[in-house]
Design a protein around this motif. Structure first.
Motif, PDB file in Angstrom:
ATOM      1  N   SER A   1      -4.748   1.376  10.032  1.00  0.00           N
ATOM      2  CA  SER A   1      -4.346   1.390   8.571  1.00  0.00           C
ATOM      3  C   SER A   1      -2.845   0.869   8.609  1.00  0.00           C
ATOM      4  CB  SER A   1      -4.578   2.900   8.222  1.00  0.00           C
ATOM      5  OG  SER A   1      -4.026   3.709   8.629  1.00  0.00           O
ATOM      6  N   PRO A   2      -2.457   0.218   7.730  1.00  0.00           N
ATOM      7  CA  PRO A   2      -1.199  -0.570   7.903  1.00  0.00           C
ATOM      8  C   PRO A   2      -0.081   0.421   8.090  1.00  0.00           C
ATOM      9  CG  PRO A   2      -1.991  -0.581   5.385  1.00  0.00           C
ATOM     10  CD  PRO A   2      -2.939  -0.040   6.311  1.00  0.00           C
ATOM     11  N   GLY A   3       0.010   1.664   7.628  1.00  0.00           N
ATOM     12  CA  GLY A   3       1.091   2.569   8.168  1.00  0.00           C
ATOM     13  C   GLY A   3       1.107   2.755   9.682  1.00  0.00           C
ATOM     14  N   PHE A   4       0.116   2.884  10.183  1.00  0.00           N
ATOM     15  CA  PHE A   4      -0.113   2.999  11.576  1.00  0.00           C
ATOM     16  C   PHE A   4       0.144   1.616  12.577  1.00  0.00           C
ATOM     17  CE2 PHE A   4      -1.922   6.993  10.129  1.00  0.00           C
ATOM     18  CZ  PHE A   4      -0.813   8.045  10.467  1.00  0.00           C
TER      19      PHE A   4
ATOM     20  N   PRO B   1     -11.679  -3.827   7.887  1.00  0.00           N
ATOM     21  CA  PRO B   1     -11.255  -2.491   7.611  1.00  0.00           C
ATOM     22  C   PRO B   1     -12.455  -1.645   7.429  1.00  0.00           C
ATOM     23  CG  PRO B   1     -11.080  -3.904   5.647  1.00  0.00           C
ATOM     24  CD  PRO B   1     -11.430  -4.754   6.747  1.00  0.00           C
TER      25      PRO B   1
ATOM     26  N   ILE C   1      -8.386  11.352  10.864  1.00  0.00           N
ATOM     27  CA  ILE C   1      -7.320  11.328   9.935  1.00  0.00           C
ATOM     28  C   ILE C   1      -6.782  12.710  10.244  1.00  0.00           C
ATOM     29  CG2 ILE C   1      -7.036  12.078   7.350  1.00  0.00           C
ATOM     30  CD1 ILE C   1      -8.664   9.625   6.805  1.00  0.00           C
TER      31      ILE C   1
ATOM     32  N   HIS D   1       1.130 -10.008   3.097  1.00  0.00           N
ATOM     33  CA  HIS D   1       0.066 -10.911   2.939  1.00  0.00           C
ATOM     34  C   HIS D   1      -0.236 -10.786   1.197  1.00  0.00           C
ATOM     35  CE1 HIS D   1      -1.152  -9.197   6.966  1.00  0.00           C
ATOM     36  NE2 HIS D   1      -1.326 -10.349   7.209  1.00  0.00           N
TER      37      HIS D   1
ATOM     38  N   SER E   1      -0.115   4.204   0.252  1.00  0.00           N
ATOM     39  CA  SER E   1      -0.812   5.446   1.148  1.00  0.00           C
ATOM     40  C   SER E   1      -1.492   4.716   2.227  1.00  0.00           C
ATOM     41  CB  SER E   1      -2.033   5.882   0.166  1.00  0.00           C
ATOM     42  OG  SER E   1      -2.452   7.005   0.749  1.00  0.00           O
ATOM     43  N   PRO E   2      -0.370   4.122   3.032  1.00  0.00           N
ATOM     44  CA  PRO E   2      -0.662   3.278   4.222  1.00  0.00           C
ATOM     45  C   PRO E   2      -0.984   4.112   5.471  1.00  0.00           C
ATOM     46  CG  PRO E   2       1.679   3.476   4.063  1.00  0.00           C
ATOM     47  CD  PRO E   2       1.092   4.207   2.963  1.00  0.00           C
ATOM     48  N   TYR E   3      -1.282   5.351   5.462  1.00  0.00           N
ATOM     49  CA  TYR E   3      -1.281   6.020   6.794  1.00  0.00           C
ATOM     50  C   TYR E   3      -2.716   6.641   6.507  1.00  0.00           C
ATOM     51  CZ  TYR E   3       3.785   5.706   7.798  1.00  0.00           C
ATOM     52  OH  TYR E   3       4.719   5.341   7.801  1.00  0.00           O
ATOM     53  N   GLY E   4      -3.635   5.955   7.320  1.00  0.00           N
ATOM     54  CA  GLY E   4      -4.994   6.370   7.020  1.00  0.00           C
ATOM     55  C   GLY E   4      -5.477   5.644   5.863  1.00  0.00           C
ATOM     56  N   GLU E   5      -6.707   5.729   5.681  1.00  0.00           N
ATOM     57  CA  GLU E   5      -7.280   5.351   4.361  1.00  0.00           C
ATOM     58  C   GLU E   5      -7.056   6.242   3.345  1.00  0.00           C
ATOM     59  OE1 GLU E   5     -11.419   4.284   4.649  1.00  0.00           O
ATOM     60  OE2 GLU E   5     -11.255   3.077   6.349  1.00  0.00           O
TER      61      GLU E   5
ATOM     62  N   TRP F   1      -6.200  13.287   2.499  1.00  0.00           N
ATOM     63  CA  TRP F   1      -7.670  13.906   2.378  1.00  0.00           C
ATOM     64  C   TRP F   1      -7.205  15.354   2.707  1.00  0.00           C
ATOM     65  CZ3 TRP F   1     -12.527  11.105   2.996  1.00  0.00           C
ATOM     66  CH2 TRP F   1     -12.050   9.680   2.950  1.00  0.00           C
TER      67      TRP F   1
ATOM     68  N   ASN G   1       0.882  -1.242  -0.058  1.00  0.00           N
ATOM     69  CA  ASN G   1      -0.080   0.116  -0.015  1.00  0.00           C
ATOM     70  C   ASN G   1       0.890   1.181   0.042  1.00  0.00           C
ATOM     71  OD1 ASN G   1      -1.777   2.060   0.522  1.00  0.00           O
ATOM     72  ND2 ASN G   1      -2.790   0.818   2.234  1.00  0.00           N
TER      73      ASN G   1
ATOM     74  N   LEU H   1      -6.155  -2.638   0.704  1.00  0.00           N
ATOM     75  CA  LEU H   1      -5.090  -1.790   1.228  1.00  0.00           C
ATOM     76  C   LEU H   1      -4.781  -1.926   2.784  1.00  0.00           C
ATOM     77  CD1 LEU H   1      -7.476   1.287  -0.097  1.00  0.00           C
ATOM     78  CD2 LEU H   1      -5.295   0.800  -0.599  1.00  0.00           C
ATOM     79  N   SER H   2      -5.827  -2.749   3.598  1.00  0.00           N
ATOM     80  CA  SER H   2      -5.233  -2.954   4.709  1.00  0.00           C
ATOM     81  C   SER H   2      -4.221  -3.998   4.960  1.00  0.00           C
ATOM     82  CB  SER H   2      -6.619  -3.405   5.582  1.00  0.00           C
ATOM     83  OG  SER H   2      -6.360  -3.794   7.129  1.00  0.00           O
ATOM     84  N   LEU H   3      -4.216  -4.871   4.220  1.00  0.00           N
ATOM     85  CA  LEU H   3      -3.382  -6.043   4.274  1.00  0.00           C
ATOM     86  C   LEU H   3      -1.996  -5.990   3.454  1.00  0.00           C
ATOM     87  CD1 LEU H   3      -5.881  -8.928   4.942  1.00  0.00           C
ATOM     88  CD2 LEU H   3      -4.566  -7.499   6.480  1.00  0.00           C
ATOM     89  N   SER H   4      -2.070  -5.030   2.425  1.00  0.00           N
ATOM     90  CA  SER H   4      -0.897  -4.782   1.744  1.00  0.00           C
ATOM     91  C   SER H   4       0.179  -4.023   2.214  1.00  0.00           C
ATOM     92  CB  SER H   4      -1.481  -4.020   0.372  1.00  0.00           C
ATOM     93  OG  SER H   4      -2.206  -4.924  -0.428  1.00  0.00           O
ATOM     94  N   ASP H   5       0.839  -5.085   3.196  1.00  0.00           N
ATOM     95  CA  ASP H   5       2.061  -4.457   3.736  1.00  0.00           C
ATOM     96  C   ASP H   5       3.275  -5.326   3.310  1.00  0.00           C
ATOM     97  OD1 ASP H   5       1.308  -7.207   4.684  1.00  0.00           O
ATOM     98  OD2 ASP H   5       1.094  -6.338   6.768  1.00  0.00           O
TER      99      ASP H   5
ATOM    100  N   LEU I   1      -3.343  13.950   5.635  1.00  0.00           N
ATOM    101  CA  LEU I   1      -2.436  12.620   4.871  1.00  0.00           C
ATOM    102  C   LEU I   1      -3.186  12.470   3.631  1.00  0.00           C
ATOM    103  CD1 LEU I   1      -3.674  10.245   8.066  1.00  0.00           C
ATOM    104  CD2 LEU I   1      -1.469  11.135   7.337  1.00  0.00           C
TER     105      LEU I   1
ATOM    106  N   ARG J   1      -6.454  -4.507  14.081  1.00  0.00           N
ATOM    107  CA  ARG J   1      -5.966  -5.222  12.801  1.00  0.00           C
ATOM    108  C   ARG J   1      -4.760  -6.470  13.312  1.00  0.00           C
ATOM    109  NH1 ARG J   1      -1.385  -4.692   9.798  1.00  0.00           N
ATOM    110  NH2 ARG J   1      -1.451  -4.939   7.467  1.00  0.00           N
TER     111      ARG J   1
ATOM    112  N   LEU K   1     -11.020  -2.148   0.573  1.00  0.00           N
ATOM    113  CA  LEU K   1     -10.617  -1.587   1.829  1.00  0.00           C
ATOM    114  C   LEU K   1      -9.571  -3.039   2.473  1.00  0.00           C
ATOM    115  CD1 LEU K   1     -13.847  -0.360   3.358  1.00  0.00           C
ATOM    116  CD2 LEU K   1     -11.796   0.932   2.266  1.00  0.00           C
ATOM    117  N   TRP K   2     -10.036  -4.232   2.050  1.00  0.00           N
ATOM    118  CA  TRP K   2      -9.057  -5.211   2.512  1.00  0.00           C
ATOM    119  C   TRP K   2      -7.794  -5.311   1.950  1.00  0.00           C
ATOM    120  CZ3 TRP K   2      -9.466  -8.038   6.654  1.00  0.00           C
ATOM    121  CH2 TRP K   2     -10.451  -8.483   7.495  1.00  0.00           C
TER     122      TRP K   2
ATOM    123  N   GLN L   1      -9.005   3.952  10.752  1.00  0.00           N
ATOM    124  CA  GLN L   1      -7.528   4.702  10.441  1.00  0.00           C
ATOM    125  C   GLN L   1      -6.494   4.456  11.249  1.00  0.00           C
ATOM    126  OE1 GLN L   1      -8.423   6.458   7.802  1.00  0.00           O
ATOM    127  NE2 GLN L   1     -10.623   6.013   7.999  1.00  0.00           N
TER     128      GLN L   1
END
Lengths: 446, 446, 446
Positions: free
Chosen positions: C315-318, C305, C221, A415, A375-379, C54, A373, A408-412, C52, C277, A405-406, C312
């Motif tokens: 999210s994977p960055g945090f 998610p 956010i 996964h 843009s991993p900080y927040g959605e 937004w 991801n 984005l959430s797990l693309s670290d 972020l 998460r 959303l999934w 938020q």
């Protein structure tokens, strides 16, 4: 799929009568027919060649064989069924009383009308296989026995067919071609593999798919010995498969990343997937997922070091991610290794079903990636990028949005999309489509 | 085994009457008898010696003790049962009314005919234990109380017996010798340990087995304090135990690799194995496997920091792979720590069964190795090496062949033979025999 | 707790009528009331600020809105319920026939007497929400529609309240303040958070607790964008939180170690904890433990998610250890996002129960430490240190003693007190009390 099943079945009918063994002209004839469907590269490896811990044996060919009674009537005749001769029988021409002959006869008393299939590859031996009923009807007396075979320096024959993919890394699909007239084991596997290769070629797969048509054990061992650079150190790193850059040629030195051994592919039983020695190889996870998601009754079996050529691919030095797909697994049905494993035992429906599962599994395998991801900080704001609107026309718009959303959430980077599908409970294709949309919007990278 | 059970029971009968405590002549008398069966090295550790966080206490000895009524009749008499005196009672000689005496009397109202077992090692105290029925029958009035004991600087006594193995690394078998006339807890444990040592000596085990006969808590702590080099850093590396080369002497500095605390070894209940603090120590896996494979009803209990001397061996600084084997575990039966834990409560059958399980477990432990397949690329050709023929005479030829394939498949240095047995579902001995055959053929190395 | 529930309910009653949205004066009025209970630091972030991925949107305010019939009667009136206006409606003043108006009307045909709650934050739009019954009663004809709203550059408003702890590291408690007159979603969450802050302040917690009152999604956010130093790299090392030395000031730069999003906190359903998460964050383990140990019927849900602001924070960055506590989770009850989510839908008992669980969980979180046994070789002599005597007066003396042994056994720096409680099966408080006693005796260190 019914049409596909009928076509595969017709190929089974063509291949069934040939007398195959681990070497010899029966294998060559088989490969010649398969070559009509998908072009094969045929390899001939000379007798005596050292392959891993083994040596390529002498080549065996047979022209005729029979047991005739005193009146000259053939009571057992190779022309009627190639199962009648013990595989790799040394030649014999003799006359002997039934009592002496008995030591060379193999029957199945529990199925008196069936002829068993027997071989003696590495012990010089001769013998006949026949129905218990036939034996029971043979009066005492002298019999003429004749096996017109040759065991001589020659070659071991195997063949490959490659479906080029977008990357050089390979999925190997292997089937044994050493059994004579046994329809399920393994004419069905050969025929399904042939049509699988044809179907894959139509879709330009991600991986390069290498099909191996080789005799059991010694054939796989020979292939492994001759392809060390393709299989050593082949365990994939737990990251994404290396992709090809646009305009880049596939790498010459692709490695085997995954594999499937096809055997007993046409009987009426439910599908059985036997896991690789690792048990958690990607092919294992993909096959389990596809079988479960398809709602087919099926069985997942643990690895055992017995069976088909997964034994060789999964030996600890290679330890490849190679599983095995069968319907009823070997030795799991009474017809196994008997004349009852005939054309009536396999069906177009079963053959088509095996093919379909392979295609579904390879579709998942080909799309299964790990993304990061960006843009991993927040959605990230999906609406601003038109990603919500892109769902407008879909009947599964809500699922598709959740899939985004999934992903984005797990693309670290940890996964895979299969992980995402399994954790979210969403269909794999919905997840992969979401990943494509996010990738297109520049929100994730492979 | 019945004969063995009878012999062990006879030893229980000899040891039962002695008045043991954590120090004193009762322990010495006990060790003297055991020494008739297996030679003991007896250690005497002076009062005041610092051992880990503790100090060896004064030695306690007792000659006589009673409560006599006004007429001089002994209503409670040490000569009748050594349980009648609170362990480590300070001496007393006094006359007092029943009401004053009551503060020093211990009974079991819920079992009015039983005498409880009580001690006060670290608080100076005197007291008597008696049946509630006896107390109920004692009229008010003056009583003469007398405890002819001494508490004086002396020694703590414990003993060791070593069965030499092929390697210096050790398995410790420990039992507490501090309880007076309680048959199951722990005369039975002492007797089973004694016969276990004798049986192991007959087979020249792989490991060196060290038997420890010591008082509970303070004895184990004393032994640990005096054997730091044997137990510190004792956690085995996850590899094979270091073997002895031919002609090489056992290493002087063997370390404790595994251990078992034996207690409550003779009651009629089913066997209970309490796991080490680690829970996945090799002894834990071996005991679980053997109990399960033997089809005995049994219980596997999680580690708790309460119980017998596994508390000390498993304290976090040592964290040894030491479990505990009992039949009904401590405090799990009403007779526990009462006069009802008598000779009738233990049986030859139970004693023999406990011994048998120990021998089975140590047999597995001794044979459990990790091997490396020296021919890991593909299967090695077993037939060429006569390994198939070697199975000819066996009724379990098919199992034995599978065991060879499994050992070859899993011998990557990671899997022990117990892993192979568990993953394959084959009997451990079949697997170990296969490993021996493969080792003999030079296909695997330890 | 009933008294507490009544007080929380009274706050719900005060906050319920206000017309909140993601910006605007309704949020400010809400925070002004909360500030009467706990002092708030209010932040105003200008329209157009990049946060972020937004951008802070324009501020929306509304004064009046209605649909009036030809006779001038208001058939739909914002004054009657703020749900009647589509959130973030652009202003409109027009007359149009019902058929044209219909495209701007939202109803719930399956609940004809309920008014739905709808918004259009990022698509310029106007609309009214009304009961299906109301719509059905509206004759064809011309209607006057009027929305007296402004969408203009302004601010996004959110607030914080901090309860100082003994350490600077933080637990964040977040609730969304953007919903208008919906009692459960989320006036109840705001009110419970307010009283939770008051209760925590009474006990000087270990952690610093930061309460966040902010609009959903864009508010979280915005907070994350402005508090990067507080949340980046916030995953706690798997050790004890750094403690404050006596006399030492809390560190300025505390980091968010744990968090909880509060939503739907007052309905009659059972409690639902939605895991972070990570799924095994400390807050997850604590909440699961407390809910289980309390014998409350409850549900533990996997992370998804979708939901509230855990989206938020997780999210994977945090990837913060932030879970979410609700009673019936969002969209899980028919009254969700309708006028039926009114004051009758929440109760003092439910509000008090949610508060109680939060307090229990934070009590465990605050006491949960990892210790190191300073006397790890064998058991330390507890009696010598008076630790047995200290248990004399307790009704749970046996449990308390076991808790000491368990803390000693597992205090190897790896196990937290929650681990000890779970492995031993003892109540967390008993374990934490034992740790305090052992710490006081110098036997363990944090």
């Amino acid at each position: 799929m019914t049409a596909a099943g009928e076509e595969i079945y017709q190929l089974v009918e063509r291949l069934y009568p040939l007398c195959r063994s681990i070497t010899g002209d029966g294998v060559r004839a088989t490969l010649k027919i398969v070559d009509e469907y998908v072009p094969l590269q045929v390899h001939e490896v000379p007798t005596g060649t050292r392959v891993l811990d083994w040596t390529v044996p002498q080549e065996w060919n047979i022209r005729d064989a029979y047991i005739a009674d005193a009146a000259g009537n053939r009571v057992v005749d190779f022309a009627a069924s190639n199962l009648h001769v013990l595989g790799y029988s040394v030649p014999v021409a003799a006359t002997m009383p039934l009592d002496e002959l008995r030591g060379h006869l193999h029957t199945l008393p529990e199925h008196p009308s069936w002829v068993p299939y027997r071989t003696s590859y590495y012990q010089p031996e001769w013998g006949f296989c026949l129905a218990q009923e036939t034996l029971d009807a043979m009066p005492d007396g002298e019999y003429q026995v004749r096996i017109d075979s040759t065991l001589a320096d020659g070659h071991l024959t195997y063949a490959e067919h490659v479906v080029p993919g977008q990357v050089a890394d390979e999925v190997i699909v292997s089937c044994h071609v050493c059994h004579p007239s046994l329809a399920n084991d393994n004419v069905a596997g050969i025929a399904v593999a042939t049509y699988l290769a044809r179907s894959l070629a139509e879709r330009t797969p991600w991986y390069t798919y290498r099909f191996l048509f080789a005799p059991g054990t010694i054939g796989a061992i020979t292939w492994l010995a001759r392809n060390a650079d393709r299989v050593n150190g082949a365990s994939p790193a737990p990251g994404a498969p290396p992709g090809r850059r646009p305009g880049e040629e596939p790498r010459a030195g692709g490695r085997v990343r995954h594999g499937l051994v096809l055997a007993c592919a046409g009987d009426p039983g439910q599908l059985t997937y036997k896991q690789s020695r690792r048990g958690d190889a990607e092919i294992d996870r993909v096959m389990r997922h596809v079988l479960l998601a398809s709602d087919r009754p099926h069985r997942v079996a643990e690895f055992t070091p017995y069976g088909y050529d997964e034994r060789q691919f999964c030996s600890p030095g290679f330890d490849l991610g190679v599983g095995s797909l069968s319907r009823t697994p070997y030795a799991g049905y009474p017809e196994y290794h008997t004349s009852a494993d005939d054309l009536a035992f396999v069906s177009p429906e079963a053959l088509a079903d095996t093919l379909a599962v392979c295609l579904e599994a390879f579709s998942v395998l080909d799309r299964n990636r790990r993304y990061v991801n960006l843009s991993p900080y927040g959605e990230p704001q999906l609406g601003r990028r038109g990603l919500y609107e892109s769902l407008g026309g879909r009947s599964d718009a809500k699922q598709a949005q959740m899939a985004m959303l999934w992903v984005l959430s797990l693309s670290d980077g940890e996964h895979s999309l299969l992980d995402v599908a399994q954790r979210s409970g969403l269909p794999f294709d919905t997840v992969a489509d979401a990943a494509d949309a996010l990738h297109g919007a520049g929100l994730i990278k492979a």
